[in-house]
Design an enzyme around this catalytic site. Sequence first.
Site, PDB file in Angstrom:
ATOM      1  N   SER A  50      -6.080   2.105   5.339  1.00 45.16           N
ATOM      2  CA  SER A  50      -5.299   2.611   4.210  1.00 45.16           C
ATOM      3  C   SER A  50      -6.081   2.435   2.922  1.00 45.16           C
ATOM      4  O   SER A  50      -6.785   1.440   2.740  1.00 45.16           O
ATOM      5  CB  SER A  50      -3.964   1.860   4.095  1.00 45.16           C
ATOM      6  OG  SER A  50      -3.315   2.176   2.878  1.00 45.16           O
ATOM      7  N   TYR A  64       2.402  -4.082   3.515  1.00 44.31           N
ATOM      8  CA  TYR A  64       1.639  -3.005   4.147  1.00 44.31           C
ATOM      9  C   TYR A  64       0.143  -3.198   3.939  1.00 44.31           C
ATOM     10  O   TYR A  64      -0.650  -3.112   4.882  1.00 44.31           O
ATOM     11  CB  TYR A  64       2.091  -1.663   3.566  1.00 44.31           C
ATOM     12  CG  TYR A  64       1.345  -0.458   4.080  1.00 44.31           C
ATOM     13  CD1 TYR A  64       1.543   0.001   5.381  1.00 44.31           C
ATOM     14  CD2 TYR A  64       0.466   0.243   3.256  1.00 44.31           C
ATOM     15  CE1 TYR A  64       0.875   1.120   5.860  1.00 44.31           C
ATOM     16  CE2 TYR A  64      -0.202   1.364   3.722  1.00 44.31           C
ATOM     17  CZ  TYR A  64       0.003   1.797   5.023  1.00 44.31           C
ATOM     18  OH  TYR A  64      -0.668   2.911   5.482  1.00 44.31           O
TER      19      TYR A  64
END
Length: 257
Positions: free
Chosen positions: A138, A151
């Site tokens: 990410s 996250y």
Amino acid sequence: MTDRVAVITGAGSGIGRASAAALAGAGAVVVCADLDFRTAAETAELVNVEGGRAYAQRLDVTDAAALQAAVIGVHERYGRLDVMANVAGAVTSRGPLASLDEGDLDRGLALNLKSLVYGCQAAARVMGRGGSIVNIGSGTVDAAVGDLAAYSIPKAGVLQLTRSLARELGPAGIRVNTVSPGYILTGMTAAHWRDASGEPDQELRRQEIERQSVGIPLGRPGESAEVAAVVLFLAGDGASYVTGQVIRVNGGSVMPL
């Protein structure tokens, strides 16, 4: 990729679905795994309609035993596993790190890091000599977002997972790499432009895309197919000397040295 066998987790939508289409389009047999069997089956049907070869499998990637059994089943069916693409992941909670509770942290770690560890382990045990493992990271690990700690912290772990495993599996000819997407138009980003009833709001969509595009040199968000193209590259022979790397698909929004 003709006749090679690939397992793709999170294949029911977004980058997972696009990756399944890309690998199948290059000739691979693709196992479309997802927690939601309906969407996995939709992906497999889309692939098969286009002349590819795919089948769907329901899989909870946070269940290590289930993931191991699924990969063993694929190997028993085809006698090989050439590609493991660990795509499944999601934002499980939002909020400041200081108020992040144990449950939120555990859910984030389970889906966005531990599941990738399980996928890598399962693939490494059956690949033998040669193969490619592709993990999805990410862009949040390069540009910290204040309310996404549950996250981004696990996703940072994915980078070290990739490096560690690339070192371990290199002698067996197994390559391990991470694809790190920036702002990509998927179901996850679509959550930013839903109205109070949960329906898509096109004006909110326009505003969000305009806001996000300001910091992107290419001036626009990415598409799932653009990430999938890099997954395909890393899966194939063109990346035969690429391992332990992070390839950022972010339109230039972050350019680390």
